[in-house]
Motif scaffolding. Structure first.
Motif, PDB file in Angstrom:
ATOM      1  N   VAL A 183       0.754  -1.251  -0.061  1.00 59.90           N
ATOM      2  CA  VAL A 183       0.083  -0.077  -0.089  1.00 59.90           C
ATOM      3  C   VAL A 183       0.854   1.321   0.102  1.00 59.90           C
ATOM      4  O   VAL A 183       0.707   2.154  -0.829  1.00 59.90           O
ATOM      5  CB  VAL A 183      -0.971   0.014   1.182  1.00 59.90           C
ATOM      6  CG1 VAL A 183      -1.525   1.552   1.483  1.00 59.90           C
ATOM      7  CG2 VAL A 183      -2.272  -1.138   1.172  1.00 59.90           C
ATOM      8  N   ARG A 184       1.806   1.248   0.986  1.00 59.47           N
ATOM      9  CA  ARG A 184       3.026   2.453   0.907  1.00 59.47           C
ATOM     10  C   ARG A 184       3.393   2.562  -0.559  1.00 59.47           C
ATOM     11  O   ARG A 184       3.705   3.691  -1.122  1.00 59.47           O
ATOM     12  CB  ARG A 184       3.818   2.318   1.863  1.00 59.47           C
ATOM     13  CG  ARG A 184       3.330   2.431   3.305  1.00 59.47           C
ATOM     14  CD  ARG A 184       4.534   2.348   4.378  1.00 59.47           C
ATOM     15  NE  ARG A 184       4.003   2.649   5.641  1.00 59.47           N
ATOM     16  CZ  ARG A 184       3.959   1.475   6.426  1.00 59.47           C
ATOM     17  NH1 ARG A 184       3.740   0.094   6.179  1.00 59.47           N
ATOM     18  NH2 ARG A 184       3.367   1.788   7.889  1.00 59.47           N
ATOM     19  N   LYS A 185       3.872   1.267  -1.178  1.00 61.87           N
ATOM     20  CA  LYS A 185       4.488   1.697  -2.468  1.00 61.87           C
ATOM     21  C   LYS A 185       3.515   2.104  -3.557  1.00 61.87           C
ATOM     22  O   LYS A 185       4.103   2.894  -4.282  1.00 61.87           O
ATOM     23  CB  LYS A 185       5.132   0.177  -2.844  1.00 61.87           C
ATOM     24  CG  LYS A 185       5.834   0.284  -3.885  1.00 61.87           C
ATOM     25  CD  LYS A 185       6.194  -1.368  -4.585  1.00 61.87           C
ATOM     26  CE  LYS A 185       6.958  -2.013  -3.509  1.00 61.87           C
ATOM     27  NZ  LYS A 185       7.467  -3.338  -3.725  1.00 61.87           N
ATOM     28  N   LEU A 186       2.272   1.763  -3.629  1.00 58.75           N
ATOM     29  CA  LEU A 186       1.340   2.252  -4.604  1.00 58.75           C
ATOM     30  C   LEU A 186       1.293   3.863  -4.280  1.00 58.75           C
ATOM     31  O   LEU A 186       0.908   4.427  -5.099  1.00 58.75           O
ATOM     32  CB  LEU A 186       0.051   1.365  -4.362  1.00 58.75           C
ATOM     33  CG  LEU A 186       0.189  -0.157  -4.975  1.00 58.75           C
ATOM     34  CD1 LEU A 186      -1.059  -0.940  -4.413  1.00 58.75           C
ATOM     35  CD2 LEU A 186       0.200  -0.025  -6.437  1.00 58.75           C
ATOM     36  N   ASN A 187       1.060   3.975  -2.802  1.00 59.66           N
ATOM     37  CA  ASN A 187       0.749   5.240  -2.668  1.00 59.66           C
ATOM     38  C   ASN A 187       1.903   6.336  -3.139  1.00 59.66           C
ATOM     39  O   ASN A 187       1.806   7.405  -3.441  1.00 59.66           O
ATOM     40  CB  ASN A 187       0.338   5.557  -1.235  1.00 59.66           C
ATOM     41  CG  ASN A 187       0.023   6.924  -0.785  1.00 59.66           C
ATOM     42  OD1 ASN A 187       0.852   7.553   0.042  1.00 59.66           O
ATOM     43  ND2 ASN A 187      -0.903   7.553  -1.278  1.00 59.66           N
ATOM     44  N   GLU A 188       2.883   5.689  -3.014  1.00 61.32           N
ATOM     45  CA  GLU A 188       4.275   6.797  -3.250  1.00 61.32           C
ATOM     46  C   GLU A 188       4.423   6.853  -4.777  1.00 61.32           C
ATOM     47  O   GLU A 188       4.593   7.797  -5.272  1.00 61.32           O
ATOM     48  CB  GLU A 188       5.613   5.743  -2.975  1.00 61.32           C
ATOM     49  CG  GLU A 188       5.963   5.858  -1.220  1.00 61.32           C
ATOM     50  CD  GLU A 188       7.023   5.098  -1.279  1.00 61.32           C
ATOM     51  OE1 GLU A 188       7.488   4.159  -1.885  1.00 61.32           O
ATOM     52  OE2 GLU A 188       7.287   5.029   0.255  1.00 61.32           O
TER      53      GLU A 188
END
Length: 330
Positions: A183-188
């Motif tokens: 999720v953090r990767k997609l948000n970044e």
């Protein structure tokens, strides 16, 4: 071009009552704005209207009235384009047991009209840790792997907004950590994330902004830091050198003795200073071996904003009870 990933104005949904029962007002004129590029928490107790709102966004439920725009696309004027801008990972495990993960992604991409040249099924499977299970039947996957496949299916059409509906309900710690890493990767990468969860520690850690709804109405929306700042309750915990014979007595301070022998002193910081609290401890002749402070967390804010409830049965979210680290029992 608007800066809102999702804009909701005056959203209402009323379900018809059956056999003499009154109508159910699941949503009562909600206004909500989700900033682009944010991780946005949508919280509320069971029956608050979260599932109805998500289903309206996904095009699965027809709203009674109001306006919904997804990535600047009005849902009434551009229904297909607005739905293509959003991906939803549902909480239910609704997978075809006879498809392999790769096959399921290919079918899902076809349903969204993604050309074969633009499909990236293998990349998505690698992202969610299912590359080695790409040709295994879905019925042979563990519960955690099936939940990963749900996330993969929500990503096949390259959505601008990803909705995670109770994504970690009933999963193990390893899967939870993997999910939040993704999720953090997609948000970044610029994707807007909307999270509904009963695990309030997750919302507090992950979300930039949070909205809380109750009985179909929005009762709060602010940054996570500002919501936590609304709670003025503070606690100083004293570990005494010797067992306490008498509790401190001071105006504005509530003292309680915990099972482990520590002394918890509760106070409102706008009326009482920490120095006054410690002075009451010294006046009670309590010698301090250690001291720490505790502040309000998101659970305190959630309970404060949703504690006033009626005895009406919930209008939606009528699913089986879910296990969570912090859950409001209704």
């Amino acid at each position: 071009m608007t800066n809102a990933a999702i804009s909701i104005k005056g959203l209402r949904k009323t379900y018809r009552g059956g056999k003499g029962q009154p109508e159910k007002h699941a949503l009562k004129g909600i206004d909500l704005t989700v900033p682009r590029g944010s991780v946005f928490g949508l919280l509320g107790p069971n029956g608050a209207g979260k599932s109805t709102l998500i289903n309206i966004l996904a095009g699965l439920v027809v709203k009674t009235s109001g306006q919904v725009s997804i990535w600047g696309l009005d849902q009434d004027q551009n229904p297909r384009q607005s739905r293509a801008a959003i991906g939803v990972m549902p909480q239910e495990l609704n997978l075809d047991p006879f498809f392999t993960p790769r096959g399921a992604l290919e079918v899902q991409a076809g349903l969204y009209g993604v050309p074969k040249s633009e499909r990236r099924s293998d990349d998505i499977l690698e992202l969610v840790g299912l590359s080695d299970k790409a040709e295994a039947y879905a019925r042979t996957l563990s519960g955690g792997m099936r939940r990963r496949l749900l996330l993969a299916k929500a990503l096949v059409h390259h959505p601008k907004v990803l909705v995670l509906d109770e994504p970690t309900a009933g999963v193990d710690i390893e899967l939870r950590q993997m999910l939040w890493t993704n999720v953090r990767k997609l948000n970044e990468q610029g994707m807007t994330i909307i999270l509904t969860t009963h695990y309030l520690e997750e919302a507090q850690e992950m979300c930039d902004e949070i909205a809380i709804i109750n009985h179909g109405e929005k009762v709060a929306q602010d940054s996570t830091a500002n919501l936590l700042g609304q709670m003025d309750r503070r606690t100083i915990v004293i570990v005494p050198d010797a067992p306490i014979a008498e509790l401190p007595d001071s105006e504005g301070v509530t003292a309680t003795l915990r099972e482990d022998g520590s002394l918890a002193l509760h106070y409102q910081s706008n009326a009482t200073s920490a120095e006054q609290v410690l002075e009451s401890v010294r006046e009670a002749d309590i010698r301090i071996r250690d001291v720490r402070t505790e502040e309000a967390d998101l659970e305190d804010v959630f309970l404060a904003l949703t504690s006033n409830r009626s005895d009406d049965p919930p209008a939606d979210d009528q699913s089986k009870p879910r296990r969570g680290m912090h859950r409001v029992k209704l």
